[in-house]
Write a protein that holds these residues in place. Structure first.
Motif, short mmCIF file in Angstrom:
data_model
loop_
_atom_site.label_atom_id
_atom_site.label_comp_id
_atom_site.label_asym_id
_atom_site.label_seq_id
_atom_site.Cartn_x
_atom_site.Cartn_y
_atom_site.Cartn_z
N ASP A 252 -3.49 0.54 -5.40
CA ASP A 252 -4.18 1.32 -6.04
C ASP A 252 -4.62 2.70 -5.20
OD1 ASP A 252 -4.22 -0.61 -8.01
OD2 ASP A 252 -6.20 -1.49 -7.37
N ASN A 253 -4.71 2.64 -3.99
CA ASN A 253 -5.10 3.91 -3.26
C ASN A 253 -4.23 3.90 -1.74
OD1 ASN A 253 -6.54 1.73 -2.12
ND2 ASN A 253 -8.54 2.85 -2.19
N ARG A 254 -3.37 3.32 -1.56
CA ARG A 254 -2.62 3.35 -0.54
C ARG A 254 -1.18 3.72 -0.66
NH1 ARG A 254 -6.36 -0.47 -0.04
NH2 ARG A 254 -7.93 -0.45 1.85
N ARG A 255 -0.57 4.21 0.48
CA ARG A 255 0.90 4.50 0.46
C ARG A 255 1.28 4.65 1.88
NH1 ARG A 255 1.95 10.87 -0.52
NH2 ARG A 255 4.09 9.91 -0.69
N HIS A 256 2.55 4.86 2.14
CA HIS A 256 3.05 5.07 3.37
C HIS A 256 2.77 3.71 4.20
CE1 HIS A 256 3.95 9.09 2.64
NE2 HIS A 256 2.63 9.41 2.85
N VAL A 257 3.19 2.35 3.87
CA VAL A 257 3.10 1.16 4.53
C VAL A 257 4.07 1.34 5.72
CG1 VAL A 257 3.15 -1.33 4.64
CG2 VAL A 257 2.32 0.19 2.78
N THR A 258 3.66 1.06 7.14
CA THR A 258 4.83 1.16 8.01
C THR A 258 4.23 0.07 8.95
OG1 THR A 258 5.88 2.34 9.83
CG2 THR A 258 3.54 2.93 9.25
N ARG A 259 5.32 -0.81 9.51
CA ARG A 259 5.06 -1.42 10.55
C ARG A 259 4.76 -0.99 11.85
NH1 ARG A 259 9.29 -2.46 13.93
NH2 ARG A 259 11.12 -1.56 13.30
N THR A 260 4.33 -1.89 12.80
CA THR A 260 4.08 -1.23 14.21
C THR A 260 3.36 -2.41 15.07
OG1 THR A 260 2.99 0.31 15.61
CG2 THR A 260 1.82 -0.69 13.67
N ASP A 261 3.44 -2.44 16.43
CA ASP A 261 2.50 -2.94 17.21
C ASP A 261 1.70 -2.12 17.94
OD1 ASP A 261 1.23 -5.07 18.76
OD2 ASP A 261 2.84 -5.13 20.27
N PHE A 262 0.68 -1.77 17.30
CA PHE A 262 -0.23 -0.51 17.63
C PHE A 262 -1.13 -0.95 18.60
CE2 PHE A 262 -2.41 3.51 15.89
CZ PHE A 262 -1.40 4.31 16.42
N ASN A 263 -1.49 -2.10 18.62
CA ASN A 263 -2.47 -2.50 20.01
C ASN A 263 -1.66 -3.43 21.03
OD1 ASN A 263 -2.02 -4.75 18.69
ND2 ASN A 263 -4.15 -5.28 18.10
N GLY A 268 2.80 -8.14 15.17
CA GLY A 268 3.13 -7.23 14.16
C GLY A 268 1.79 -6.79 13.43
N ASP A 269 1.74 -5.42 13.58
CA ASP A 269 0.27 -4.78 12.78
C ASP A 269 0.80 -3.97 11.58
OD1 ASP A 269 -0.99 -5.75 15.06
OD2 ASP A 269 -0.51 -3.99 15.80
N VAL A 270 0.06 -3.44 10.81
CA VAL A 270 0.32 -2.37 9.74
C VAL A 270 -0.54 -1.25 9.86
CG1 VAL A 270 0.46 -2.38 7.19
CG2 VAL A 270 1.04 -4.54 8.33
N LEU A 271 0.21 -0.13 9.40
CA LEU A 271 -0.44 1.02 9.13
C LEU A 271 -0.18 1.68 7.77
CD1 LEU A 271 0.69 3.00 12.26
CD2 LEU A 271 -1.70 2.34 11.90
N ALA A 272 -1.35 2.15 7.21
CA ALA A 272 -1.34 2.51 5.82
C ALA A 272 -2.01 3.87 5.56
CB ALA A 272 -1.64 1.58 4.65
N VAL A 278 -7.11 9.01 4.97
CA VAL A 278 -7.37 8.24 6.49
C VAL A 278 -6.12 7.54 6.51
CG1 VAL A 278 -8.89 6.31 7.03
CG2 VAL A 278 -9.93 8.09 5.87
N LEU A 279 -6.06 6.99 7.75
CA LEU A 279 -4.74 6.28 8.13
C LEU A 279 -5.69 4.85 8.68
CD1 LEU A 279 -1.75 6.06 8.51
CD2 LEU A 279 -2.11 6.69 10.93
N GLU A 280 -5.08 3.84 7.97
CA GLU A 280 -5.77 2.62 8.34
C GLU A 280 -4.75 1.90 9.27
OE1 GLU A 280 -8.35 1.57 4.42
OE2 GLU A 280 -6.41 1.12 4.70
#
Length: 456
Positions: A252-263, A268-272, A278-280
Motif C-alpha cells: 500500500d505504501n512501500r516499494r524498492h524491497v531489497t535483501r541485505t544483512d544490514f546489521n 537476512g534483513d530487508v530494506l524498503a 523514509v527508508l525502513e
C-alpha cells in the motif's frame, strides 16, 4: 561525474530487437563477454572518493628508494629478480602491506631472515633481509600497517634494504611493478597506487545469502497481489516452497524491497522505501520473521532503483545503492549496525534506461557488483572495483520480456550468485551464475508467480 545515457538509436544498433519467449534461449549464449564501448551503457567511475578504500589496496612496507623491481634493475638493465628492493636504514620499521596471517618466519642463505604473510584471495607477501626473525610467530594475525620487523642486511644482500615480494596462488605477481617507480622515494604506510583483484578484507562476518530462515539456504521475499509481503523458503537446489505471510498490506505504501544483512549478524534483513521517502530497515530474526521497522534514511521512495546485498566500499559491511530520479548511482555506506555512515559516493549517470538493477557479488571476488537490465533487453555486468565499477560487460540479451527480476544470492547451492526472472505470464526462471558475472544456463522454476507484484 555524469555520463550521457544510452540513446535510443545507439541501443537499436547494438541490441536485439523484439521480444518473444524464444529469446530466452539466447540469454545464456553470451558466455564470452563483450566489452561495452563508448556510450552504449553508462560508465561508472568515482569522482573524489568520500572514504578510504580497504579492499584491494596494499601499503608501502618500508620507507626508502626503489632500487630494483621484478625483472628490472631500475637502471635500464634486466635483472633476474622476483620482488621490489626498497633501500632503507638498518633497524627502521617494516610494516605488513595488508592484513593477514603470518605464514612463515624463517631464514636461508638467499633471503636471510624473512617473514611471509598470507592474505585473502590467494596472495602472499614476503619481507626479506630482515635484521632478525620477524616479530610474530606463524599463525598470528596482523593488520595492514602493523610493524612486523625491522630492515636488515642478512642473506644475499649488498646493503641494508627490504626485499618485498608479492605472490598470487604461488606465482610471482609481476603486476606489482606497476605500483612502484624506479629510483623514486616511498614512505611506509602510504597506499600503493595499484588495485589487487580479489584481495579483500575479512572485517565483520562473511556476507551470507538471502537466508531468512536460518537453514543456510537462500530464500525469496515476494509481494503478493493483495499487497502482503510473503516468504518463500528456498530448497537449496533452485526451488522454493509455498509462501507464508510475513507482513500484511505491505504494498500500500512501500516499494524498492531489497535483501541485505544490514546489521552484520549473519541473518537476512530487508530494506524498503515508504511513500513519504523514509527508508525502513527490517532486521531478520533468522526464523522467518522480522523486527519492527526502523527508519534509516529519507528521500528513497522516488529513487528509480534501490539495491543491496553486498559490500561496495571494502569494509566488510553491506552497503546500499540508489539510482536517483536523475539517473545517478550512489553508494551509501552501511555501518554494520543497521544504519549508514556519514559518507556516500556519487558515481556516473545515465541510468534512466534500465528497468532492473540488481546487486550482489557475481564474480566471487568479495566485492559488490551490479547486474543491470536495459529497457531493450540487454543484460550488463558491472564488476566492482575500489569505490565504483569497471566498464560494463554484455552478458545476455532478450530480457525485455521479464516483468520482475532479482538475484545476487545463491539459490541452487553451487556457491555462485544467481538471477531469478519472471515473465508476464507468471513463469519464473533461474539463471545460474558461473562465478564470473555470466549466466550460461537456465531452468524453469515454476509457473505460479503471476500473482506476485514484486520479488526480492
Amino acid at each position: 561525474m555524469g555520463i550521457a545515457p544510452l540513446g535510443p538509436s545507439s541501443k537499436r544498433n547494438f541490441e536485439m530487437k523484439g521480444a518473444s519467449r524464444l529469446r530466452r534461449g539466447r540469454i545464456g549464449i553470451a558466455t564470452v563477454f563483450v566489452l561495452v564501448i563508448g556510450a552504449l551503457a553508462p560508465s561508472l567511475s568515482a569522482g573524489t572518493p568520500a572514504l578510504a578504500a580497504t579492499d584491494g589496496q596494499m601499503v608501502y612496507p618500508a620507507s626508502g628508494n626503489i632500487q630494483s623491481k621484478v625483472g628490472d634493475g631500475c637502471r635500464g638493465n634486466y635483472r633476474a629478480h622476483e620482488g621490489i628492493d626498497i633501500s632503507a636504514a638498518g633497524g627502521t620499521p617494516i610494516l605488513a602491506a595488508y592484513s593477514g596471517v603470518i605464514k612463515s618466519r624463517t631464514v636461508n642463505s638467499g633471503y636471510g631472515n624473512y617473514t611471509d604473510v598470507e592474505h585473502p584471495g590467494g596472495y602472499v607477501t614476503r619481507y626479506a633481509h630482515m635484521a632478525s626473525p620477524g616479530t610474530y610467530a606463524p599463525g598470528t594475525r596482523v593488520e595492514r600497517g602493523q610493524q612486523i620487523g625491522v630492515v636488515g642486511n642478512t642473506g644475499n644482500s649488498p646493503a641494508y634494504h627490504l626485499h618485498f615480494e608479492v605472490r598470487l596462488n604461488g606465482a610471482v605477481y609481476t603486476a606489482i611493478n606497476d605500483g612502484f617507480v624506479c629510483l623514486s622515494n616511498v614512505a611506509r604506510g602510504g597506499t600503493i597506487p595499484l588495485y589487487f583483484p580479489g584481495l579483500r578484507t575479512e572485517a565483520g562476518p562473511p556476507i551470507p545469502p538471502a537466508d531468512y530462515t536460518g537453514d543456510g539456504k537462500s530464500d525469496l521475499l515476494v509481494v503478493a497481489g493483495n499487497g502482503d509481503l510473503r516468504l518463500r523458503a528456498g530448497t537449496g537446489t533452485g526451488g522454493f516452497q509455498a509462501a507464508t505471510a510475513v507482513v500484511s498490506g505491505w504494498a500500500d505504501n512501500r516499494r524498492h524491497v531489497t535483501r541485505t544483512d544490514f546489521n552484520a549478524d549473519g541473518k537476512g534483513d530487508v530494506l524498503a522505501a515508504r511513500t513519504d521517502g523514509v527508508l525502513e530497515f527490517y532486521a531478520g530474526n533468522g526464523a522467518g520473521g522480522f523486527a519492527a521497522p526502523v527508519a534509516v534514511g529519507s528521500g528513497w521512495y522516488d529513487m528509480l532503483h534501490v539495491t543491496s546485498g553486498a559490500d561496495y566500499t571494502g569494509d566488510g559491511k553491506h552497503d546500499v545503492l540508489g539510482v536517483s530520479s536523475a539517473g545517478v548511482v550512489g553508494i551509501y555506506q552501511g555501518n554494520g549496525a543497521g544504519g549508514f555512515g556519514t559518507s556516500h559516493i556519487l558515481l556516473g549517470g545515465g541510468w534512466q534506461g534500465f528497468h532492473f538493477v540488481i546487486g550482489g557479488d557475481f564474480n566471487n571476488d568479495g566485492r559488490g557488483d551490479l547486474i543491470a537490465m536495459s529497457d531493450t533487453g540487454t543484460l550488463y555486468f558491472y564488476p566492482g572495483v575500489v569505490n565504483g565499477f569497471a566498464a560494463a560487460v554484455v552478458v545476455g540479451s532478450g530480457w525485455v520480456e521479464f516483468t520482475a527480476a532479482t538475484g545476487g544470492a545463491d539459490y541452487d547451492g553451487d556457491g555462485k550468485a544467481d538471477l531469478l526472472a519472471r515473465t508476464a505470464a507468471g513463469t519464473l526462471f533461474l539463471y545460474s551464475g558461473n562465478g564470473d558475472g555470466g549466466f550460461p544456463t537456465s531452468k524453469l522454476v515454476s509457473a505460479d508467480w503471476a500473482d506476485h507484484l514484486a520479488i526480492g
